[in-house]
Design an enzyme around this catalytic site. Structure first.
Site, PDB file in Angstrom:
ATOM      1  N   HIS A   1      47.633  32.386  46.764  1.00  0.00           N
ATOM      2  CA  HIS A   1      49.056  32.430  46.427  1.00  0.00           C
ATOM      3  C   HIS A   1      49.798  33.138  47.559  1.00  0.00           C
ATOM      4  CE1 HIS A   1      47.691  32.091  42.001  1.00  0.00           C
ATOM      5  NE2 HIS A   1      48.064  30.901  42.450  1.00  0.00           N
TER       6      HIS A   1
ATOM      7  N   GLU B   1      51.152  36.942  47.852  1.00  0.00           N
ATOM      8  CA  GLU B   1      50.233  38.059  47.614  1.00  0.00           C
ATOM      9  C   GLU B   1      49.642  38.536  48.944  1.00  0.00           C
ATOM     10  OE1 GLU B   1      47.583  36.363  44.707  1.00  0.00           O
ATOM     11  OE2 GLU B   1      49.232  35.923  43.326  1.00  0.00           O
TER      12      GLU B   1
ATOM     13  N   ARG C   1      54.973  31.037  46.154  1.00  0.00           N
ATOM     14  CA  ARG C   1      53.631  31.144  45.570  1.00  0.00           C
ATOM     15  C   ARG C   1      52.743  29.942  45.897  1.00  0.00           C
ATOM     16  NH1 ARG C   1      50.872  32.921  40.672  1.00  0.00           N
ATOM     17  NH2 ARG C   1      49.844  31.203  39.593  1.00  0.00           N
TER      18      ARG C   1
ATOM     19  N   HIS D   1      43.299  38.210  44.729  1.00  0.00           N
ATOM     20  CA  HIS D   1      44.691  37.973  44.314  1.00  0.00           C
ATOM     21  C   HIS D   1      45.403  39.318  44.098  1.00  0.00           C
ATOM     22  CE1 HIS D   1      44.281  33.588  43.412  1.00  0.00           C
ATOM     23  NE2 HIS D   1      43.005  33.927  43.282  1.00  0.00           N
TER      24      HIS D   1
ATOM     25  N   GLU E   1      42.316  41.036  41.000  1.00  0.00           N
ATOM     26  CA  GLU E   1      43.763  41.233  41.041  1.00  0.00           C
ATOM     27  C   GLU E   1      43.961  42.655  41.555  1.00  0.00           C
ATOM     28  OE1 GLU E   1      46.207  39.172  40.417  1.00  0.00           O
ATOM     29  OE2 GLU E   1      45.213  37.489  39.422  1.00  0.00           O
TER      30      GLU E   1
END
Length: 393
Positions: free
Chosen positions: A135, A138, A193, A263, A337
């Site tokens: 993405h 990020e 994104r 991510h 994440e």
């Protein structure tokens, strides 16, 4: 009123009582504030001047500081051009431990570069795949992939654990998977994104590169509308970036034992399944690996990560790379994440690159080290607690 959803990334995932992070333009701020007050919804402003924070990360710095390879600054964010120049330089200066190659081209024709790390020797040893920049917005992802390569090479001589990993495993590291989107996030829209492919019926561009994989494609947690952030694409692997990586991994499915996708943001370590509420067959071994990873991460600065199946720990989503990797025989499949939990969101300050990458490095090393041991877990039947809650370390 239209807002840019940061967390969760789709309105369908918003639940009563849960926090929601949104980004709105300055002109809409008062209207949104009034709207929330009228409905008695608690809220607060986390970043009052988003443009100022963006400029801190993309401001005019000396090109020497950013691009000079011997003094390459791993504690600032880098453009796609800078990252690719760095990859060429690392390939030139560390040819005894590193190879650089392309697995294909993006929609806009950019090469999809991968770095292969490890001591020369047995060609069929176990491998770990790490990708970043799926993405575009990020940015901490590509920063970590560069950090991992730097640490793996620089610590080889004095870190016995890293030396063992580099001697016995092969690491495939892809610093930027979504190269077109990442480039666009630097030149045009910091919060882009998706990929940059065109849609013939709509003016909206791009596909969510983590909803485009051939596993329960375009079901729950993905959108069929091209203008949505979680658009699954016109078909599985419609995006050349996804197709190229899938082809590479299919050819090496017997060699690649761990898949790791980086991510942001949420401070979580996720494993399959994303698309359904069910335990994977090797749940005990994967959960143990996740526990060891977040424990190692916590040991750096005391930062707590939640860990568990993606469907219950984060949300249900279909067509993800992690589920695809698992379904294709890579039995240790994870998605990180990284920091934070919402205060800075996608604009994680450059001052936090070092601690974020340092702690994540420990977690990734823990997962890789686990591949060198045999797990004797008895499977999923003994573990049902995860259906109710995820773990926190």
């Amino acid at each position: 009123m239209t807002v840019d959803l940061w967390q969760p990334n789709s309105a369908s995932l918003i639940q009563a009582g849960s926090a929601v992070d949104v980004h709105v333009g300055r002109k809409l701020t008062q209207g949104l504030h009034r709207h929330l007050q009228q409905r008695h919804i608690q809220h607060k402003v986390l970043i009052p001047n988003l443009q100022k924070e963006i400029e801190k990360q993309t401001g005019y710095r000396s090109s020497r500081k950013r691009r000079s390879a011997p003094q390459y600054d791993y504690e600032v964010y880098h453009s796609l051009e800078e990252i690719q120049s760095w990859m060429f330089e690392m390939n030139r200066t560390h040819s005894h431990m590193l190879d650089m190659f392309s697995v294909g081209k993006s929609y806009e024709g950019r090469p999809l570069y991968v770095l292969q790390l490890g001591k020369r020797g047995r060609p069929y040893r176990k491998a770990v795949w790490i990708d970043c920049g799926v993405h575009a917005r990020e940015w901490i992802g590509p920063a970590f992939c560069q950090w991992f390569v730097k640490e793996a090479l620089n610590s080889y001589q004095h870190d016995s654990a890293m030396r063992r990993l580099m001697n016995q495993l092969t690491f495939y590291v892809m610093p930027v998977l979504n190269v077109d989107g990442y480039h666009y996030s630097w030149t045009t829209d910091r919060f882009w994104r998706k990929t940059r492919s065109k849609n013939h019926k709509y003016h909206c561009r791009g596909v969510d590169a983590n909803r485009n994989w051939k596993v329960k494609w375009c079901e729950e947690g993905a959108s069929s509308h091209p203008c949505d952030e979680t658009y699954c694409g016109p078909s599985p692997e419609s995006e050349p970036e996804v197709k190229a990586v899938a082809k590479f991994l299919r050819k090496r499915r017997k060699q690649v034992k761990a898949y790791i996708s980086i991510h942001a943001y949420a401070q979580m370590l996720l494993y399959p399944y994303s698309y359904k509420y069910a335990a994977i067959p090797n749940f005990s071994c994967v959960e143990s690996a996740a526990h060891n990873a977040v424990t190692a991460l916590y040991s750096a600065y005391g930062v707590r990560y939640r860990y568990g199946p993606a469907s219950t720990t984060l949300y249900v989503s279909s067509g993800s790379s992690m589920d695809w990797a698992y379904k294709n025989g890579i039995l240790y499949a994870f998605a990180f994440e990284l920091r934070d939990t919402g205060f800075f969101g996608f604009l994680l300050p450059e001052s936090l690159i070092n601690p974020t990458c340092t702690e994540t490095m420990r977690a990734v090393k823990a997962i890789a080290s686990g591949l060198l041991k045999k797990c004797t877990g008895s499977g999923a039947t003994e573990e049902i607690r995860w259906l109710k809650s995820s773990r926190v370390v």
